[in-house]
Design a protein around this motif. Structure first.
Motif, mmCIF file in Angstrom:
data_model
loop_
_atom_site.group_PDB
_atom_site.id
_atom_site.type_symbol
_atom_site.label_atom_id
_atom_site.label_comp_id
_atom_site.label_asym_id
_atom_site.label_seq_id
_atom_site.Cartn_x
_atom_site.Cartn_y
_atom_site.Cartn_z
ATOM 1 N N PHE A 70 -13.303 -21.440 36.183
ATOM 2 C CA PHE A 70 -12.221 -21.053 37.090
ATOM 3 C C PHE A 70 -12.414 -19.655 37.651
ATOM 4 O O PHE A 70 -12.394 -19.439 38.865
ATOM 5 N N ASN A 71 -12.644 -18.679 36.756
ATOM 6 C CA ASN A 71 -12.643 -17.300 37.244
ATOM 7 C C ASN A 71 -13.947 -16.869 37.905
ATOM 8 O O ASN A 71 -14.032 -15.768 38.433
ATOM 9 N N HIS A 72 -14.955 -17.741 37.881
ATOM 10 C CA HIS A 72 -16.168 -17.483 38.663
ATOM 11 C C HIS A 72 -16.161 -18.228 39.999
ATOM 12 O O HIS A 72 -17.135 -18.162 40.751
ATOM 13 N N SER A 73 -15.093 -18.936 40.279
ATOM 14 C CA SER A 73 -15.070 -19.774 41.475
ATOM 15 C C SER A 73 -14.814 -18.963 42.737
ATOM 16 O O SER A 73 -14.073 -17.974 42.724
ATOM 17 N N ASN A 74 -15.425 -19.419 43.806
ATOM 18 C CA ASN A 74 -15.250 -18.792 45.118
ATOM 19 C C ASN A 74 -14.026 -19.406 45.801
ATOM 20 O O ASN A 74 -14.124 -20.120 46.795
ATOM 21 N N ASP A 116 -10.495 -13.322 41.583
ATOM 22 C CA ASP A 116 -10.555 -11.996 42.213
ATOM 23 C C ASP A 116 -10.742 -10.896 41.179
ATOM 24 O O ASP A 116 -11.450 -9.913 41.416
ATOM 25 N N MET A 117 -10.122 -11.052 40.019
ATOM 26 C CA MET A 117 -10.271 -10.046 38.966
ATOM 27 C C MET A 117 -11.704 -10.018 38.445
ATOM 28 O O MET A 117 -12.310 -8.951 38.299
ATOM 29 N N HIS A 118 -12.267 -11.193 38.177
ATOM 30 C CA HIS A 118 -13.597 -11.207 37.580
ATOM 31 C C HIS A 118 -14.698 -10.949 38.597
ATOM 32 O O HIS A 118 -15.774 -10.464 38.237
ATOM 33 N N ARG A 119 -14.432 -11.262 39.871
ATOM 34 C CA ARG A 119 -15.452 -11.030 40.901
ATOM 35 C C ARG A 119 -15.857 -9.555 40.946
ATOM 36 O O ARG A 119 -17.018 -9.230 41.235
ATOM 37 N N VAL A 120 -14.917 -8.652 40.673
ATOM 38 C CA VAL A 120 -15.224 -7.213 40.640
ATOM 39 C C VAL A 120 -16.371 -6.941 39.674
ATOM 40 O O VAL A 120 -17.247 -6.112 39.933
ATOM 41 N N GLU A 138 -18.494 -0.805 38.963
ATOM 42 C CA GLU A 138 -17.660 -1.996 39.067
ATOM 43 C C GLU A 138 -18.173 -3.116 38.168
ATOM 44 O O GLU A 138 -17.390 -3.870 37.583
ATOM 45 N N THR A 139 -19.493 -3.202 38.019
ATOM 46 C CA THR A 139 -20.076 -4.176 37.097
ATOM 47 C C THR A 139 -19.564 -3.950 35.681
ATOM 48 O O THR A 139 -19.301 -4.906 34.947
ATOM 49 N N ASN A 140 -19.418 -2.694 35.309
ATOM 50 C CA ASN A 140 -18.976 -2.353 33.957
ATOM 51 C C ASN A 140 -17.458 -2.210 33.884
ATOM 52 O O ASN A 140 -16.922 -1.245 33.335
ATOM 53 N N SER A 141 -16.776 -3.175 34.456
ATOM 54 C CA SER A 141 -15.317 -3.277 34.365
ATOM 55 C C SER A 141 -14.963 -4.759 34.285
ATOM 56 O O SER A 141 -15.825 -5.625 34.495
ATOM 57 N N ASN A 142 -13.731 -5.053 33.942
ATOM 58 C CA ASN A 142 -13.230 -6.434 33.937
ATOM 59 C C ASN A 142 -14.159 -7.390 33.186
ATOM 60 O O ASN A 142 -14.658 -8.369 33.740
ATOM 61 N N PHE A 143 -14.360 -7.103 31.904
ATOM 62 C CA PHE A 143 -15.282 -7.893 31.081
ATOM 63 C C PHE A 143 -14.689 -9.223 30.616
ATOM 64 O O PHE A 143 -15.414 -10.088 30.151
ATOM 65 N N GLY A 144 -13.386 -9.366 30.709
ATOM 66 C CA GLY A 144 -12.738 -10.554 30.164
ATOM 67 C C GLY A 144 -13.154 -11.834 30.861
ATOM 68 O O GLY A 144 -13.307 -11.869 32.083
ATOM 69 N N PHE A 145 -13.323 -12.898 30.068
ATOM 70 C CA PHE A 145 -13.591 -14.225 30.616
ATOM 71 C C PHE A 145 -12.316 -15.066 30.635
ATOM 72 O O PHE A 145 -12.181 -15.970 31.433
ATOM 73 N N LEU A 173 -10.189 -2.865 36.427
ATOM 74 C CA LEU A 173 -10.297 -2.362 37.789
ATOM 75 C C LEU A 173 -9.703 -3.421 38.708
ATOM 76 O O LEU A 173 -10.183 -4.557 38.751
ATOM 77 N N ALA A 174 -8.677 -3.048 39.450
ATOM 78 C CA ALA A 174 -7.900 -4.034 40.205
ATOM 79 C C ALA A 174 -8.694 -4.683 41.328
ATOM 80 O O ALA A 174 -8.667 -5.909 41.493
ATOM 81 N N GLN A 175 -9.415 -3.869 42.110
ATOM 82 C CA GLN A 175 -10.091 -4.404 43.290
ATOM 83 C C GLN A 175 -11.440 -3.697 43.484
ATOM 84 O O GLN A 175 -11.599 -2.543 43.103
ATOM 85 N N PRO A 176 -12.401 -4.381 44.116
ATOM 86 C CA PRO A 176 -13.676 -3.717 44.442
ATOM 87 C C PRO A 176 -13.483 -2.767 45.618
ATOM 88 O O PRO A 176 -12.609 -2.993 46.475
ATOM 89 N N SER A 177 -14.272 -1.715 45.672
ATOM 90 C CA SER A 177 -14.101 -0.692 46.709
ATOM 91 C C SER A 177 -14.336 -1.241 48.110
ATOM 92 O O SER A 177 -13.720 -0.784 49.075
ATOM 93 N N ALA A 178 -15.209 -2.222 48.253
ATOM 94 C CA ALA A 178 -15.527 -2.780 49.570
ATOM 95 C C ALA A 178 -14.673 -3.998 49.915
ATOM 96 O O ALA A 178 -14.857 -4.593 50.979
#
Length: 283
Positions: free
Chosen positions: A175-179, A198-202, A210-217, A230-235
């Motif tokens: 689910f959380n890897h889905s586009n 959106d949370m895990h995409r960060v 950003e890679t080293n944030s939101n580790f939860g599956f 981290l709520a959102q990616p910078s871009a």
């Protein structure tokens, strides 16, 4: 219990393909990001890796998580088997403990360069979709299974709790890897209880911070408690670049390159203890 162990692979397989097909259909109907690479190229190789992982685990481990939980329960092994508390409380405690352990294991694979070499196979995907959620190097799967089995021996969760957790974790990863695109208000509400796409995409951003944030599956709470949220990616989600600095060609998406990727190039830039370095500076 014997019936549970016997039918556990079938139950998990049915749930896996059900969620996989459902999320794939959702991605087609309401994608969050534009798809740049043909699905056939990525999906065929990502799913081939899944099949190889499954065969290797069955070959190397005479008993897997649910089976070992049955043995532990029958012999009174593990902490939870020593407690005289209601079954439903034990089940909740077991699921929370297992989820925290998987979270900490994930952080460990980002912190230790030799383990990052294995885990970066997951992060080197150039797109972010449902198949990314099951794209892991076989060596990482073997290490993860060994850790999980040791944890079950120490913790002593019930077989039902382990089966539920395995299904929950696998389904949550798909689910959380889905586009998929979720309305912002719904995404914000869901983040209180589960990790959203959106949370895990960060976490799959090319930027190390950003890679080293939101580790939860599965559960989002550990990132909040440990300061990794981290709520959102910078871009933004449509503008961010997925993947890592290394392995950015389409040839790197093929199964043979995925299998040998841990042995190629430096373990650069992304390990947590090296986030101050640029990837090209790490030799």
């Amino acid at each position: 219990m014997e019936a549970l162990v016997t039918h556990e692979p079938t139950i998990r397989l049915i749930v896996f393909f059900g969620i996989l097909i459902g999320m794939a259909a959702w991605e087609l109907a309401a994608p969050q990001r534009r798809v740049e690479i043909p699905r056939l190229v990525r999906w065929s190789n990502n799913l081939a890796l899944v099949a190889l992982d499954a065969v290797l685990v069955r070959f190397l481990f005479p008993v897997v998580a649910v089976g070992l939980a049955v043995i532990a329960q029958e012999n009174g092994w593990g902490l939870l088997n020593q407690l005289s508390i209601p079954t439903w409380v034990v089940t909740i405690l077991a699921i929370l403990a297992l989820d925290l352990a998987i979270y900490l294991q994930h952080v460990l694979f980002h912190a230790v360069p030799v383990l990052w070499r294995l885990h970066r196979v997951h992060h080197a995907d150039l797109e972010f979709d449902v198949t990314t959620g099951v794209r892991f190097h076989p060596f990482e799967i073997v290490i993860s299974m060994a850790i999980k089995l040791l944890l079950i021996l120490a913790l002593g969760p019930s077989a039902i709790a382990v089966l539920f957790f395995e299904i929950l974790l696998n389904g949550a990863s798909l689910f959380n890897h889905s586009n998929v695109r979720l309305p912002p208000k719904l995404d914000a509400a869901l983040r209180l209880f589960i990790v959203t796409p959106d949370m895990h995409r960060v976490h799959h951003s090319i930027l190390p911070s950003e890679t080293n944030s939101n580790f939860g599956f599965n559960l989002p709470w550990w990132d909040w408690i440990l300061g990794a949220y981290l709520a959102q990616p910078s871009a933004g989600h449509t503008g961010m670049t997925i993947g890592i600095e290394q392995f950015r060609t389409k040839r790197d998406l093929w199964l043979d390159h995925l299998l040998f990727q841990p042995f190629r190039g430096p373990a650069s830039g992304y390990p947590i203890n090296r986030t101050s370095q640029k990837p090209e500076d790490d030799n």
